[in-house]
Design a protein around this motif. Structure first.
Motif, PDB file in Angstrom:
ATOM      1  N   ARG A 106       0.840  -1.199   0.000  1.00  0.00           N
ATOM      2  CA  ARG A 106       0.000   0.000   0.000  1.00  0.00           C
ATOM      3  C   ARG A 106       0.872   1.245   0.000  1.00  0.00           C
ATOM      4  N   VAL A 107       0.320   2.323  -0.536  1.00  0.00           N
ATOM      5  CA  VAL A 107       1.034   3.600  -0.595  1.00  0.00           C
ATOM      6  C   VAL A 107       0.174   4.681   0.039  1.00  0.00           C
ATOM      7  N   VAL A 108       0.781   5.473   0.910  1.00  0.00           N
ATOM      8  CA  VAL A 108       0.118   6.628   1.508  1.00  0.00           C
ATOM      9  C   VAL A 108       0.848   7.876   1.010  1.00  0.00           C
ATOM     10  N   VAL A 109       0.154   8.707   0.251  1.00  0.00           N
ATOM     11  CA  VAL A 109       0.734   9.938  -0.292  1.00  0.00           C
ATOM     12  C   VAL A 109       0.314  11.102   0.595  1.00  0.00           C
ATOM     13  N   VAL A 110       1.267  11.690   1.279  1.00  0.00           N
ATOM     14  CA  VAL A 110       1.018  12.868   2.113  1.00  0.00           C
ATOM     15  C   VAL A 110       1.336  14.096   1.270  1.00  0.00           C
ATOM     16  N   ASP A 111       0.396  14.979   1.160  1.00  0.00           N
ATOM     17  CA  ASP A 111       0.561  16.106   0.242  1.00  0.00           C
ATOM     18  C   ASP A 111       1.139  17.331   0.937  1.00  0.00           C
ATOM     19  N   ASP A 112       1.746  18.189   0.133  1.00  0.00           N
ATOM     20  CA  ASP A 112       2.213  19.496   0.571  1.00  0.00           C
ATOM     21  C   ASP A 112       1.066  20.482   0.379  1.00  0.00           C
ATOM     22  N   VAL A 113       0.648  21.114   1.450  1.00  0.00           N
ATOM     23  CA  VAL A 113      -0.541  21.974   1.387  1.00  0.00           C
ATOM     24  C   VAL A 113      -0.318  23.211   0.530  1.00  0.00           C
ATOM     25  N   HIS A 114       0.931  23.516   0.177  1.00  0.00           N
ATOM     26  CA  HIS A 114       1.217  24.754  -0.538  1.00  0.00           C
ATOM     27  C   HIS A 114       1.185  24.591  -2.056  1.00  0.00           C
ATOM     28  N   ASP A 115       1.481  23.404  -2.584  1.00  0.00           N
ATOM     29  CA  ASP A 115       1.439  23.259  -4.042  1.00  0.00           C
ATOM     30  C   ASP A 115       0.567  22.102  -4.522  1.00  0.00           C
ATOM     31  N   ARG A 116       0.148  21.205  -3.596  1.00  0.00           N
ATOM     32  CA  ARG A 116      -0.748  20.104  -3.921  1.00  0.00           C
ATOM     33  C   ARG A 116      -0.213  19.228  -5.059  1.00  0.00           C
ATOM     34  N   SER A 117       1.088  19.058  -5.126  1.00  0.00           N
ATOM     35  CA  SER A 117       1.651  18.184  -6.155  1.00  0.00           C
ATOM     36  C   SER A 117       1.390  16.717  -5.851  1.00  0.00           C
ATOM     37  N   GLY A 118       1.046  16.385  -4.586  1.00  0.00           N
ATOM     38  CA  GLY A 118       0.767  15.007  -4.234  1.00  0.00           C
ATOM     39  C   GLY A 118      -0.468  14.438  -4.902  1.00  0.00           C
ATOM     40  N   THR A 119      -1.386  15.304  -5.338  1.00  0.00           N
ATOM     41  CA  THR A 119      -2.577  14.807  -6.025  1.00  0.00           C
ATOM     42  C   THR A 119      -2.210  14.142  -7.348  1.00  0.00           C
ATOM     43  N   ASP A 120      -1.288  14.742  -8.082  1.00  0.00           N
ATOM     44  CA  ASP A 120      -0.831  14.136  -9.340  1.00  0.00           C
ATOM     45  C   ASP A 120      -0.113  12.815  -9.075  1.00  0.00           C
ATOM     46  N   MET A 121       0.660  12.777  -7.999  1.00  0.00           N
ATOM     47  CA  MET A 121       1.362  11.545  -7.632  1.00  0.00           C
ATOM     48  C   MET A 121       0.364  10.431  -7.315  1.00  0.00           C
ATOM     49  N   ALA A 122      -0.635  10.743  -6.507  1.00  0.00           N
ATOM     50  CA  ALA A 122      -1.620   9.730  -6.128  1.00  0.00           C
ATOM     51  C   ALA A 122      -2.414   9.245  -7.341  1.00  0.00           C
ATOM     52  N   LYS A 123      -2.781  10.153  -8.253  1.00  0.00           N
ATOM     53  CA  LYS A 123      -3.530   9.759  -9.441  1.00  0.00           C
ATOM     54  C   LYS A 123      -2.708   8.850 -10.345  1.00  0.00           C
ATOM     55  N   ALA A 124      -1.413   9.186 -10.508  1.00  0.00           N
ATOM     56  CA  ALA A 124      -0.566   8.368 -11.372  1.00  0.00           C
ATOM     57  C   ALA A 124      -0.378   6.967 -10.797  1.00  0.00           C
ATOM     58  N   LEU A 125      -0.183   6.856  -9.493  1.00  0.00           N
ATOM     59  CA  LEU A 125      -0.003   5.545  -8.870  1.00  0.00           C
ATOM     60  C   LEU A 125      -1.294   4.723  -8.911  1.00  0.00           C
ATOM     61  N   ARG A 126      -2.406   5.395  -8.674  1.00  0.00           N
ATOM     62  CA  ARG A 126      -3.688   4.667  -8.702  1.00  0.00           C
ATOM     63  C   ARG A 126      -4.016   4.220 -10.120  1.00  0.00           C
ATOM     64  N   ALA A 127      -3.680   5.026 -11.111  1.00  0.00           N
ATOM     65  CA  ALA A 127      -3.920   4.626 -12.500  1.00  0.00           C
ATOM     66  C   ALA A 127      -3.098   3.413 -12.891  1.00  0.00           C
ATOM     67  N   ALA A 128      -1.945   3.226 -12.233  1.00  0.00           N
ATOM     68  CA  ALA A 128      -1.103   2.068 -12.512  1.00  0.00           C
ATOM     69  C   ALA A 128      -1.560   0.824 -11.770  1.00  0.00           C
ATOM     70  N   GLY A 129      -2.571   0.940 -10.902  1.00  0.00           N
ATOM     71  CA  GLY A 129      -3.113  -0.210 -10.214  1.00  0.00           C
ATOM     72  C   GLY A 129      -2.679  -0.368  -8.775  1.00  0.00           C
ATOM     73  N   LEU A 130      -2.015   0.623  -8.191  1.00  0.00           N
ATOM     74  CA  LEU A 130      -1.576   0.514  -6.805  1.00  0.00           C
ATOM     75  C   LEU A 130      -2.704   0.876  -5.847  1.00  0.00           C
ATOM     76  N   ASP A 131      -2.592   0.355  -4.631  1.00  0.00           N
ATOM     77  CA  ASP A 131      -3.530   0.701  -3.565  1.00  0.00           C
ATOM     78  C   ASP A 131      -3.010   1.976  -2.904  1.00  0.00           C
ATOM     79  N   VAL A 132      -3.708   3.086  -3.143  1.00  0.00           N
ATOM     80  CA  VAL A 132      -3.206   4.399  -2.734  1.00  0.00           C
ATOM     81  C   VAL A 132      -4.197   5.053  -1.776  1.00  0.00           C
ATOM     82  N   THR A 133      -3.655   5.654  -0.713  1.00  0.00           N
ATOM     83  CA  THR A 133      -4.420   6.488   0.212  1.00  0.00           C
ATOM     84  C   THR A 133      -3.830   7.895   0.170  1.00  0.00           C
TER      85      THR A 133
END
Length: 443
Positions: A295-322
């Motif tokens: 499982r992967v837990v993506v903690v985002d940076d509140v100032h640029d929200r770049s973690g949203t792109d990271m979480a979407k890319a990992l989930r699109a590849a089939g990973l279990d993402v929180t």
């Protein structure tokens, strides 16, 4: 023999008509010939003519000063502002066009960009700024001008990407270089060509540690060039050396780090990562392609929200993402984590990690949860400098700052909170960093 009486020097009353004439004709030449003496007036000597001209010039200057003061007083009385001298071409209507030579076009006042208020005790910290093309040195190459604009706007953000872009831009500078007559490439190109490029990039955004290491390496290679070889051969060797440097220190190094990080991940792991980084993303995807279930837990940076792109890319590849929007909300998830994987901007010689602001908080939470803290960093980002806090070396965010305070772009994680540092040399403990530095030929 009777003494001949000399003509007295002209007084203020006799000089007044000349002053008035000068004021009426401001375009009169300063070196105009002196008027012929009136009838009955004795011809003055050269020294006397010079003294009279000096007195007339002083009188004209005094009259001009009085007129300017009167004009300024009249403008203030009407509620206006006196016209001040400006450097550079005047701007019409903010369009960047020079004003007409007659001076009749209105001059638009330049808008001052208000940045964050930085106390004096933090004045040693640098900050990225937009350097306009007109302010850059005329010797700066167009490729370097473009890169400086991209770095100041944070289009090119990570240290390794900035390093690669800088080396490729300097390669173009070397390719277009021509040694002037009477000089040699090894003695001329560094001080007269490379230094203006480096100064412009540093003004656009403070230089990262990897850029400093690479530029030191490049200058060393230039100094080792034999003066007997032709300029074309010397330029070819330098460009080939830059390509080899990028290939070995960045491309191949990233591949080794990604492979090592993927091997660290095991089935059943709960991997926590912070914001978005291409190296971490590649490592997580590589482990997933190897068939590992985690499982992967993506903690985002509140100032640029770049973690949203990271979480979407990992989930699109089939990973279990929180996805967690901030560090405070991830404390519960951190209790179940087994590994924390982040990327670093640099690693100091004492093993401290220099990374995106918020990494230190994540490392402390990982230590409380007994989660292994794994840091990914190329050895080109290692520096012989030392740091024990986040204020010795840092950058001020030029966008997220107000009169009440400012934000730092990075923080420093102490070696006690770091389990493993993965570089192309393999996994090492923080206290082993000086050994890696000794093996780096550009130091």
């Amino acid at each position: 023999m009777a003494a001949v009486a000399q003509a007295p020097p002209p007084d203020a009353q006799n000089a007044a008509p000349a002053v008035a004439a000068a004021a009426a004709d401001p375009n009169a030449k300063k070196d105009a010939p002196a008027p012929a003496p009136a009838a009955g007036e004795k011809k003055l000597s050269g020294a006397e003519l010079k003294a009279r001209a000096k007195a007339e010039k002083a009188a004209r200057r005094a009259t001009k000063v009085v007129a300017q003061q009167a004009s300024a007083a009249a403008a203030e009385a009407k509620g206006g502002k006196s016209k001040q001298k400006q450097d550079g071409p005047h701007v019409v209507g903010g369009k960047g066009k020079p004003a007409a030579s007659g001076g009749a076009a209105p001059v638009a006042p330049a808008k001052k960009v208000k940045g964050p208020t930085v106390p004096e005790c933090f004045s040693h910290l640098a900050m990225a700024k937009r350097v306009t093309l007109s302010q850059a040195d005329r010797d700066v190459h167009p490729a370097v001008l473009l890169l400086g604009q991209q770095m100041s706007a944070f289009v090119v953000r990570e240290s390794t990407r900035r390093l690669e872009a800088t080396l490729l831009a300097l390669k173009k500078v070397i390719e277009s270089y021509t040694t002037p007559a009477g000089s040699t490439l090894s003695r001329h190109i560094t001080s007269h060509v490379l230094n203006p490029q480096i100064e412009y990039l540093t003004e656009s955004r403070p230089m990262c540690f990897s850029m400093g290491n690479a530029i030191r390496w490049l200058k060393l290679r230039i100094s080792e060039i034999d003066m007997d070889i032709s300029d074309e051969d010397a330029k070819k060797r330098l460009c080939e050396g830059i390509d080899a440097f990028v290939r070995e220190k960045i491309t191949m190094a990233d591949g080794v780090i990604v492979e090592s990080a993927a091997e660290e991940i095991q089935d059943g792991d709960v991997v926590v990562t912070y914001a978005s980084n291409p190296l971490v993303k590649r490592a997580l995807l590589r482990a997933h392609r190897y068939g590992k279930k985690y499982r992967v837990v993506v903690v985002d940076d509140v100032h640029d929200r770049s973690g949203t792109d990271m979480a979407k890319a990992l989930r699109a590849a089939g990973l279990d993402v929180t996805y967690c929007p901030d560090i405070a909300g991830s404390l519960t998830m951190m209790r179940h984590s087994t590994k924390t994987i982040v990327a670093a901007e640099a690693v100091f010689s004492n093993g401290a990690v220099y990374a995106r602001a918020g990494t230190c908080d994540l490392a402390q939470a990982a230590a409380d949860a007994n989660s292994e803290m794994i840091v990914l960093c190329e050895s080109i980002n290692f520096t012989e400098r030392m740091a024990t806090d986040s204020l010795t070396y840092n950058e001020i965010d030029p966008e997220l700052g107000t009169d009440a305070g400012f934000r730092l772009l990075f923080d420093t994680t102490t070696p006690a909170h770091v389990s493993t540092i993965l570089s192309e040399h393999g996994g090492i403990r923080p206290h082993m960093v000086p050994g890696i530095l000794k093996r780096m030929e550009f130091l």
